[in-house]
Design a protein around this motif. Sequence first.
Motif, PDB file in Angstrom:
ATOM      1  N   GLU A  50      25.012   9.752  25.252  1.00  0.00           N
ATOM      2  CA  GLU A  50      24.473   8.495  25.755  1.00  0.00           C
ATOM      3  C   GLU A  50      25.168   8.142  27.056  1.00  0.00           C
ATOM      4  N   ARG A  51      24.395   7.618  28.007  1.00  0.00           N
ATOM      5  CA  ARG A  51      24.996   7.342  29.317  1.00  0.00           C
ATOM      6  C   ARG A  51      24.315   6.157  29.986  1.00  0.00           C
ATOM      7  N   ILE A  52      25.078   5.503  30.857  1.00  0.00           N
ATOM      8  CA  ILE A  52      24.546   4.433  31.693  1.00  0.00           C
ATOM      9  C   ILE A  52      24.794   4.810  33.153  1.00  0.00           C
ATOM     10  N   LEU A  53      23.848   4.445  33.975  1.00  0.00           N
ATOM     11  CA  LEU A  53      23.927   4.719  35.408  1.00  0.00           C
ATOM     12  C   LEU A  53      24.351   3.429  36.103  1.00  0.00           C
ATOM     13  N   CYS A  54      25.509   3.456  36.764  1.00  0.00           N
ATOM     14  CA  CYS A  54      26.095   2.262  37.377  1.00  0.00           C
ATOM     15  C   CYS A  54      26.188   2.482  38.882  1.00  0.00           C
ATOM     16  N   LEU A  55      25.474   1.645  39.639  1.00  0.00           N
ATOM     17  CA  LEU A  55      25.310   1.914  41.060  1.00  0.00           C
ATOM     18  C   LEU A  55      25.722   0.741  41.936  1.00  0.00           C
ATOM     19  N   PRO A  73      19.268  12.658  31.159  1.00  0.00           N
ATOM     20  CA  PRO A  73      19.065  12.661  29.700  1.00  0.00           C
ATOM     21  C   PRO A  73      19.764  11.488  29.015  1.00  0.00           C
ATOM     22  N   ASN A  74      19.112  10.970  27.980  1.00  0.00           N
ATOM     23  CA  ASN A  74      19.687   9.938  27.109  1.00  0.00           C
ATOM     24  C   ASN A  74      20.214   8.740  27.906  1.00  0.00           C
ATOM     25  N   LEU A  75      19.450   8.340  28.908  1.00  0.00           N
ATOM     26  CA  LEU A  75      19.844   7.206  29.749  1.00  0.00           C
ATOM     27  C   LEU A  75      19.565   5.902  29.013  1.00  0.00           C
ATOM     28  N   LYS A  76      20.613   5.078  28.864  1.00  0.00           N
ATOM     29  CA  LYS A  76      20.497   3.847  28.099  1.00  0.00           C
ATOM     30  C   LYS A  76      20.350   2.599  28.971  1.00  0.00           C
ATOM     31  N   ALA A  77      20.740   2.676  30.240  1.00  0.00           N
ATOM     32  CA  ALA A  77      20.612   1.507  31.115  1.00  0.00           C
ATOM     33  C   ALA A  77      20.930   1.895  32.546  1.00  0.00           C
ATOM     34  N   VAL A  78      20.388   1.102  33.469  1.00  0.00           N
ATOM     35  CA  VAL A  78      20.735   1.190  34.889  1.00  0.00           C
ATOM     36  C   VAL A  78      21.376  -0.149  35.261  1.00  0.00           C
ATOM     37  N   LEU A  79      22.601  -0.108  35.737  1.00  0.00           N
ATOM     38  CA  LEU A  79      23.359  -1.325  36.048  1.00  0.00           C
ATOM     39  C   LEU A  79      23.674  -1.371  37.538  1.00  0.00           C
ATOM     40  N   GLY A  80      23.026  -2.279  38.241  1.00  0.00           N
ATOM     41  CA  GLY A  80      23.267  -2.425  39.669  1.00  0.00           C
ATOM     42  C   GLY A  80      24.383  -3.422  39.947  1.00  0.00           C
ATOM     43  N   LYS A  95       8.449   1.937  31.660  1.00  0.00           N
ATOM     44  CA  LYS A  95       7.639   2.753  30.751  1.00  0.00           C
ATOM     45  C   LYS A  95       8.456   3.282  29.578  1.00  0.00           C
ATOM     46  N   ASN A  96       9.754   3.466  29.786  1.00  0.00           N
ATOM     47  CA  ASN A  96      10.597   4.079  28.760  1.00  0.00           C
ATOM     48  C   ASN A  96      11.584   3.096  28.128  1.00  0.00           C
ATOM     49  N   ASN A  97      11.347   1.806  28.357  1.00  0.00           N
ATOM     50  CA  ASN A  97      12.167   0.745  27.762  1.00  0.00           C
ATOM     51  C   ASN A  97      13.659   0.932  28.043  1.00  0.00           C
ATOM     52  N   ILE A  98      13.958   1.273  29.285  1.00  0.00           N
ATOM     53  CA  ILE A  98      15.352   1.399  29.718  1.00  0.00           C
ATOM     54  C   ILE A  98      15.742   0.111  30.430  1.00  0.00           C
ATOM     55  N   PRO A  99      16.721  -0.619  29.939  1.00  0.00           N
ATOM     56  CA  PRO A  99      17.124  -1.868  30.599  1.00  0.00           C
ATOM     57  C   PRO A  99      17.665  -1.624  32.004  1.00  0.00           C
ATOM     58  N   VAL A 100      17.261  -2.483  32.923  1.00  0.00           N
ATOM     59  CA  VAL A 100      17.826  -2.520  34.270  1.00  0.00           C
ATOM     60  C   VAL A 100      18.470  -3.893  34.434  1.00  0.00           C
ATOM     61  N   CYS A 101      19.738  -3.909  34.820  1.00  0.00           N
ATOM     62  CA  CYS A 101      20.490  -5.167  34.875  1.00  0.00           C
ATOM     63  C   CYS A 101      21.090  -5.387  36.260  1.00  0.00           C
ATOM     64  N   ASN A 102      21.184  -6.657  36.637  1.00  0.00           N
ATOM     65  CA  ASN A 102      21.879  -7.033  37.861  1.00  0.00           C
ATOM     66  C   ASN A 102      23.121  -7.840  37.505  1.00  0.00           C
ATOM     67  N   VAL A 296      31.607  -4.874  35.377  1.00  0.00           N
ATOM     68  CA  VAL A 296      32.297  -4.306  34.219  1.00  0.00           C
ATOM     69  C   VAL A 296      31.828  -4.983  32.934  1.00  0.00           C
ATOM     70  N   GLU A 297      31.598  -6.281  32.962  1.00  0.00           N
ATOM     71  CA  GLU A 297      31.075  -6.985  31.789  1.00  0.00           C
ATOM     72  C   GLU A 297      29.725  -6.398  31.376  1.00  0.00           C
ATOM     73  N   ASN A 298      28.883  -6.072  32.349  1.00  0.00           N
ATOM     74  CA  ASN A 298      27.599  -5.445  32.034  1.00  0.00           C
ATOM     75  C   ASN A 298      27.791  -4.083  31.373  1.00  0.00           C
ATOM     76  N   MET A 299      28.785  -3.321  31.840  1.00  0.00           N
ATOM     77  CA  MET A 299      29.066  -2.012  31.240  1.00  0.00           C
ATOM     78  C   MET A 299      29.522  -2.160  29.794  1.00  0.00           C
ATOM     79  N   VAL A 300      30.445  -3.091  29.552  1.00  0.00           N
ATOM     80  CA  VAL A 300      30.945  -3.317  28.193  1.00  0.00           C
ATOM     81  C   VAL A 300      29.812  -3.796  27.287  1.00  0.00           C
ATOM     82  N   ASN A 301      28.964  -4.690  27.792  1.00  0.00           N
ATOM     83  CA  ASN A 301      27.817  -5.153  27.007  1.00  0.00           C
ATOM     84  C   ASN A 301      26.874  -4.005  26.678  1.00  0.00           C
ATOM     85  N   ALA A 302      26.649  -3.113  27.661  1.00  0.00           N
ATOM     86  CA  ALA A 302      25.753  -1.978  27.429  1.00  0.00           C
ATOM     87  C   ALA A 302      26.293  -1.063  26.335  1.00  0.00           C
TER      88      ALA A 302
END
Length: 314
Positions: A50-55, A73-80, A95-102, A296-302
Motif C-alpha cells: 500500500e502506498r500514498i503519493l505525496c507531492l 500499484p495499490n495507490l491509496k491516496a494522492v496528497l498535495g 474513477k478508481n475512488n482514490i482520495p486526493v487531498c490538499n 504530515v497530518e494528511n499522511m498520518v491520517n491516510a
Amino acid sequence: MKAFIFDPLWDTLITDNLLSKLKGSGIKLVVTKEVAPLNDCKALFEGNDERILCLNPDYISWKLSSDDYKNIPNLKAVLGAATSYSWIDTSYADKNNIPVCNIRNFSTEAVAEWAVTMMFNLARQVPRLIKDGFPLDFDKDFRKYRGIELHDKTAGIIGLGHIGSAIAKRCDGLGMKVTYWSSSPKTTRYERRELAEIFANSDVIFPTVATNEETKKLFTPELLNSMKPSAIFISVAHELFDEQLILEMVKNVKLFGFGFEASPGSFNKYEGNVWAAPAYAWVTDGSMNNSMTKWVENMVNAANNKFPNRINNK
C-alpha cells in the motif's frame, strides 16, 4: 504503508517531531529531493505494498496528469502540499475512488500580512518612488508623491473567509472602517454591503473569494470601472477579474493604486502606482512550517484510512 514523497524542500522543513509522528504511524518513507520525472522513481511503480503519493507541486512544475500516476500499484491516496489542487488531474482518481487531498489554512496570516503590506506601500506611492529613483524636489515632488492616510478610510473586503477575516482584523486595528460582501451574511460586527456599494464607496478593496466559475462572474468591467479614482485595489486572488483593465485605470489616473501578483522581474513594467511582485504572499517561516505540519497530518491520517481534506468524490 509506504509514503513516496517528492519534495525538494523536505530537508529544510521536516522536523524531528514530525518524523517521529510519521514513524509512530507505521509509514515507511521513500523521499526523493532531486527533481526528476516521476517515472524515474522505479520503486514507485513496483511491488504491491500500500502506498500514498505525496507531492510538493513545485517538484512537478504544478502539473500532475492521470497518466503520471495511473500505473502506480495499490495507490491509496494522492496528497498535495498546497491549498490549490487545480494542478492535479483527478479523473483517474475519481474513477478508481482514490482520495486526493490538499492542505488548508496554512498561510492565512502570511497572506493577510502581505495584502496589508501592499496596501501600505500603495497608499504612500512607494512603487512610483522606487521606479523614479526616490526623487526629492520639495517644490514639486511633495505633491506628486503625496500619499493617502489609511486611518478613517473604508476597507471593502469581498469574501469574509479565513484570509478576508484576517485582513479585516488588521484594517480594523489601523482605525479603518471595515465593510464586506459575501454570498451570505456572516456573524461579525463588520457591516455587510452589496457588491456595488463596496466598489463605489470603498477606499481600499480586497477581493479574497475563492476562484471558481461563479466568482469569476462577479467582477464585471462595469463594477471595476465604478471604483473611485482615489481607491486602491489589492488582489491576493487569481484569475478573477480583468487585470489589464485595472492597469489601464491606474495608468490613466482613474485609480490611485493596484497591487497584485505578477511574473518575476515585472515590477518596473507597469506605469503608475502599481505593486507587481511575484507570489511571495505565503513565504514566511510560519506558513512554511504550517504547510509541512499539515501535510504530515494528511499522511498520518491516510495511514489510518482517514481523509479529512479530501477534495474529490466526497
